[in-house]
Design a protein around this motif. Structure first.
Motif, PDB file in Angstrom:
ATOM      1  N   ALA A  63       0.859  -1.187   0.000  1.00 49.85           N
ATOM      2  CA  ALA A  63       0.000   0.000   0.000  1.00 49.85           C
ATOM      3  C   ALA A  63       0.893   1.234   0.000  1.00 49.85           C
ATOM      4  O   ALA A  63       1.783   1.360   0.847  1.00 49.85           O
ATOM      5  N   TRP A  64       0.635   2.132  -0.951  1.00 49.98           N
ATOM      6  CA  TRP A  64       1.483   3.308  -1.117  1.00 49.98           C
ATOM      7  C   TRP A  64       0.631   4.577  -1.141  1.00 49.98           C
ATOM      8  O   TRP A  64      -0.432   4.616  -1.751  1.00 49.98           O
ATOM      9  N   SER A  65       1.128   5.612  -0.446  1.00 50.22           N
ATOM     10  CA  SER A  65       0.517   6.928  -0.488  1.00 50.22           C
ATOM     11  C   SER A  65      -0.945   6.871  -0.030  1.00 50.22           C
ATOM     12  O   SER A  65      -1.234   6.326   1.036  1.00 50.22           O
ATOM     13  N   PHE A  66      -1.883   7.412  -0.810  1.00 57.09           N
ATOM     14  CA  PHE A  66      -3.297   7.330  -0.433  1.00 57.09           C
ATOM     15  C   PHE A  66      -3.789   5.882  -0.369  1.00 57.09           C
ATOM     16  O   PHE A  66      -4.840   5.609   0.206  1.00 57.09           O
ATOM     17  N   GLY A  67      -3.040   4.971  -0.973  1.00 60.90           N
ATOM     18  CA  GLY A  67      -3.408   3.566  -0.892  1.00 60.90           C
ATOM     19  C   GLY A  67      -3.344   3.004   0.507  1.00 60.90           C
ATOM     20  O   GLY A  67      -4.011   2.005   0.811  1.00 60.90           O
ATOM     21  N   VAL A  68      -2.566   3.636   1.389  1.00 65.85           N
ATOM     22  CA  VAL A  68      -2.459   3.146   2.768  1.00 65.85           C
ATOM     23  C   VAL A  68      -3.793   3.279   3.487  1.00 65.85           C
ATOM     24  O   VAL A  68      -4.349   2.306   3.997  1.00 65.85           O
ATOM     25  N   ALA A  69      -4.328   4.495   3.546  1.00 62.61           N
ATOM     26  CA  ALA A  69      -5.610   4.707   4.224  1.00 62.61           C
ATOM     27  C   ALA A  69      -6.752   4.054   3.458  1.00 62.61           C
ATOM     28  O   ALA A  69      -7.680   3.500   4.064  1.00 62.61           O
ATOM     29  N   SER A  70      -6.699   4.108   2.133  1.00 62.08           N
ATOM     30  CA  SER A  70      -7.783   3.527   1.339  1.00 62.08           C
ATOM     31  C   SER A  70      -7.842   2.025   1.538  1.00 62.08           C
ATOM     32  O   SER A  70      -8.931   1.450   1.700  1.00 62.08           O
ATOM     33  N   TYR A  71      -6.671   1.376   1.535  1.00 62.28           N
ATOM     34  CA  TYR A  71      -6.672  -0.057   1.833  1.00 62.28           C
ATOM     35  C   TYR A  71      -7.228  -0.326   3.226  1.00 62.28           C
ATOM     36  O   TYR A  71      -8.049  -1.232   3.413  1.00 62.28           O
ATOM     37  N   ALA A  72      -6.796   0.438   4.207  1.00 60.53           N
ATOM     38  CA  ALA A  72      -7.232   0.186   5.587  1.00 60.53           C
ATOM     39  C   ALA A  72      -8.740   0.345   5.731  1.00 60.53           C
ATOM     40  O   ALA A  72      -9.393  -0.443   6.427  1.00 60.53           O
ATOM     41  N   HIS A  73      -9.313   1.352   5.089  1.00 64.26           N
ATOM     42  CA  HIS A  73     -10.775   1.484   5.097  1.00 64.26           C
ATOM     43  C   HIS A  73     -11.432   0.288   4.404  1.00 64.26           C
ATOM     44  O   HIS A  73     -12.428  -0.251   4.894  1.00 64.26           O
ATOM     45  N   TRP A  74     -10.894  -0.112   3.273  1.00 63.76           N
ATOM     46  CA  TRP A  74     -11.448  -1.254   2.543  1.00 63.76           C
ATOM     47  C   TRP A  74     -11.377  -2.525   3.386  1.00 63.76           C
ATOM     48  O   TRP A  74     -12.339  -3.277   3.482  1.00 63.76           O
TER      49      TRP A  74
END
Length: 205
Positions: A63-74
């Motif tokens: 998970a990179w950049s905005f992918g970190v929070a977006s993955y965690a929410h998902w």
């Protein structure tokens, strides 16, 4: 969410990449390894399920950049398929004065988004001028709004956390506060850190 197979050969191992905002998958295209690779971006919604991964014996998350929070929410709404989780240059609270992108900088990016400002953003991401690239301003602004509106995400438990010393998107001091109490590795790199790695396993070895 947009899902795209970058490599799909039926290998026993898979890397799932939650990428960043408006940059695409080319940033990881040089990373070698036997793993299949599934790339995800466009976080206007987080409604998509992953494809059936039951055939894989080893599934890793990057998970990179905005992918970190977006993955965690998902992940909060789905079963966890990953044997290891790697976070790079991102925060669980992506728009935050102390632990993410400062709100003033975020608002400036959102409100002034244009073809020209996007090129400046890419320069800041890579630490060098990039070739001209197109952007759908309305879609990417909507994605910024969605990321900000979701706010902080629950911590899914990352096994490796990378911080980039020359990050001009997520300030390094904010990243250190964001992950305070957790072991982090500082990489001498800009916000797009992948040039410092040769293969996928370099991210978690």
């Amino acid at each position: 969410m947009q899902l795209q197979w970058l490599k799909h050969t039926g290998a026993p191992s898979l890397v799932v990449v939650f990428g960043g905002w408006a940059v695409g998958h080319a940033v990881v295209s040089h990373l070698s390894g036997p793993q299949d690779v599934l790339f995800i971006d466009d976080y206007r919604t987080l409604d998509n399920a992953l494809p059936d991964l039951s055939a894989y014996v080893d599934v890793s998350l990057v998970a990179w950049s905005f992918g970190v929070a977006s993955y965690a929410h998902w992940q909060a709404d789905h079963a966890d398929p990953f044997v290891r989780k790697i976070a790079l240059c991102g925060s669980l609270d992506p728009v935050n004065r102390s632990t993410g992108i400062p709100p003033v900088a975020f608002a400036k990016t959102r409100e002034g988004l244009s073809a020209a400002s996007y090129q400046m953003f890419l320069t800041r991401c890579f630490g060098a001028r990039q070739p001209e690239a197109a952007i759908d301003v309305a879609q990417r602004r909507a994605e910024l709004d969605a990321v900000a509106d979701r706010g902080a995400a629950p911590d899914p438990g990352f096994d490796r956390i990378w911080i980039a010393q020359r990050d001009k998107i997520f300030p390094v001091a904010n990243m250190q506060r964001a992950w305070g109490g957790q072991a982090c590795t500082v990489l001498d790199a800009p916000h797009v850190p992948f040039a410092g790695f040769d293969c996928w396993e370099d991210l978690w070895r």
